[in-house]
Design a protein around this motif. Sequence first.
Motif, short mmCIF file in Angstrom:
data_model
loop_
_atom_site.label_atom_id
_atom_site.label_comp_id
_atom_site.label_asym_id
_atom_site.label_seq_id
_atom_site.Cartn_x
_atom_site.Cartn_y
_atom_site.Cartn_z
N ARG A 71 0.83 -1.20 0.00
CA ARG A 71 0.00 0.00 0.00
C ARG A 71 0.87 1.25 0.00
O ARG A 71 0.56 2.24 -0.68
N THR A 72 1.96 1.22 0.75
CA THR A 72 2.84 2.39 0.83
C THR A 72 3.53 2.64 -0.51
O THR A 72 3.65 3.79 -0.96
N ALA A 73 3.98 1.57 -1.17
CA ALA A 73 4.60 1.73 -2.49
C ALA A 73 3.61 2.31 -3.49
O ALA A 73 3.95 3.21 -4.28
N ALA A 74 2.36 1.82 -3.44
CA ALA A 74 1.33 2.35 -4.33
C ALA A 74 1.03 3.80 -3.99
O ALA A 74 0.77 4.62 -4.89
N PHE A 75 1.05 4.13 -2.70
CA PHE A 75 0.81 5.52 -2.28
C PHE A 75 1.88 6.45 -2.82
O PHE A 75 1.59 7.50 -3.39
N HIS A 76 3.14 6.09 -2.64
CA HIS A 76 4.22 6.95 -3.10
C HIS A 76 4.12 7.20 -4.60
O HIS A 76 4.18 8.35 -5.06
N LEU A 173 -6.69 3.12 -1.30
CA LEU A 173 -5.68 2.23 -0.73
C LEU A 173 -6.06 1.76 0.68
O LEU A 173 -5.39 0.88 1.24
N ALA A 174 -7.12 2.33 1.25
CA ALA A 174 -7.59 1.89 2.55
C ALA A 174 -8.66 0.82 2.46
O ALA A 174 -9.20 0.40 3.48
N LEU A 175 -8.97 0.37 1.23
CA LEU A 175 -9.93 -0.72 1.09
C LEU A 175 -9.39 -1.96 1.78
O LEU A 175 -8.27 -2.40 1.54
N ARG A 176 -10.20 -2.55 2.66
CA ARG A 176 -9.78 -3.71 3.43
C ARG A 176 -10.71 -4.88 3.14
O ARG A 176 -11.91 -4.80 3.34
N LEU A 177 -10.11 -5.99 2.68
CA LEU A 177 -10.89 -7.20 2.43
C LEU A 177 -11.13 -8.00 3.70
O LEU A 177 -12.02 -8.86 3.73
N ASP A 178 -10.35 -7.71 4.75
CA ASP A 178 -10.43 -8.50 5.98
C ASP A 178 -11.39 -7.93 7.01
O ASP A 178 -11.81 -8.64 7.93
N GLU A 179 -11.76 -6.66 6.87
CA GLU A 179 -12.58 -6.02 7.89
C GLU A 179 -14.07 -6.18 7.57
O GLU A 179 -14.58 -5.53 6.65
N VAL A 229 -5.05 1.98 12.82
CA VAL A 229 -3.83 1.51 12.18
C VAL A 229 -3.44 0.15 12.74
O VAL A 229 -3.36 -0.04 13.96
N ASP A 230 -3.21 -0.81 11.84
CA ASP A 230 -2.78 -2.15 12.25
C ASP A 230 -1.73 -2.64 11.25
O ASP A 230 -1.35 -1.90 10.33
N PRO A 231 -1.23 -3.87 11.37
CA PRO A 231 -0.15 -4.32 10.47
C PRO A 231 -0.48 -4.28 8.99
O PRO A 231 0.44 -4.24 8.16
N LEU A 232 -1.76 -4.30 8.61
CA LEU A 232 -2.11 -4.24 7.19
C LEU A 232 -2.23 -2.82 6.66
O LEU A 232 -2.31 -2.60 5.47
N GLY A 233 -2.27 -1.82 7.57
CA GLY A 233 -2.38 -0.44 7.11
C GLY A 233 -3.51 0.30 7.80
O GLY A 233 -3.86 0.01 8.95
#
Length: 349
Positions: A71-76, A173-179, A229-233
């Motif tokens: 996510r961070t690479a995509a953000f930059h 980029l904050a879309l979460r499939l786990d939540e 904020v958690d380990p996935l972003g």
Amino acid sequence: MRPAALLSLATSVPPHIFLQKDVMNAAWGIFGSRFPDYERFAGIFTNTGIIKRHGVKPFDWYLTQRGWPERTAAFHEGAEALFVDAATKALANANLRPADVDTVVTVCSTGIATPSLDARVARRMGFRSDISRVPVFGLGCAGGASGLSIASRLAQARPGTNILLVTVELCSLALRLDELTKANIIATSLFADGAAAVVLRAGDGGETLIEAAGEHLWPDTLDVMGWNVDPLGFGVILRRTIPEFVTTELKPALTQVLGRMKLKLADIDKFICHPGGAKVVDAIETALSLDQGTLEHERQVIADYGNMSAPTVLFILERARAKGLPPRSLLTALGPGFTASCVSLRHAA
């Protein structure tokens, strides 16, 4: 102190277009079998007022779980490209070069970059080595209005200097499939990517002046909107019904803010509001006793671009300027805090 003048405004969106109907169908596949009573919440997608929106990655990229590094690479990559595009267009519209910029204010809450985005694009843009950089994080959807306020005060403090404001948000980029939460479903139905840039200067030119600015922070509202904020972003926090909150709380807050500006609601010829979603637009019209349909630009922007967080209200300002601003407008946006941020604009016909 002479007020800051708005010399130019430009917007930018990434190349990938997502139709709302396609997002809704994909969300059924992702959440339908895992989310209790998902069918009851699925109507959110059709109630947002969104037709299409933009993302920095192709549609299929979001259908795989991504971690913080990806996510961070995509953000930059995505944020830098949007920054350069919006800023370059705004400077060209003001007949300025990047080397003419004295201060750059960068507003972003959807990714972390250290060095900050303004430094990462400085060479590509052609900024001077003595440019003043003011990166701002955490304002969320209020960032367009608050950023304009910050930039205008910096312009006032140094008359004749050129201040560049850039707001860029990659909410996708904050879309979460786990939540498996209602807040995540709402975020999936609403949020998108975009950027806007404004050039300001005090004491020199410009038909639109930043007359005044102010904020209202409601107590005990940290749970209304924000990030977890958690380990996935980042994971979205939306724990109250914002349209209901707007209906009851917005007018008293704006009345207080305008009072500190020595103004009243009746002095405002036009409201330019961050829309949030279709129901929030309806709630704003109700709260401010506006005729239904008054906030047409807000509905058009949410339909065409979705909720891009901070830049969204500047997209609406761009449309309002193109149609012609009245003598006094109030630009407003709500964001984490929970905060209402306001900027009063004076326009010479």
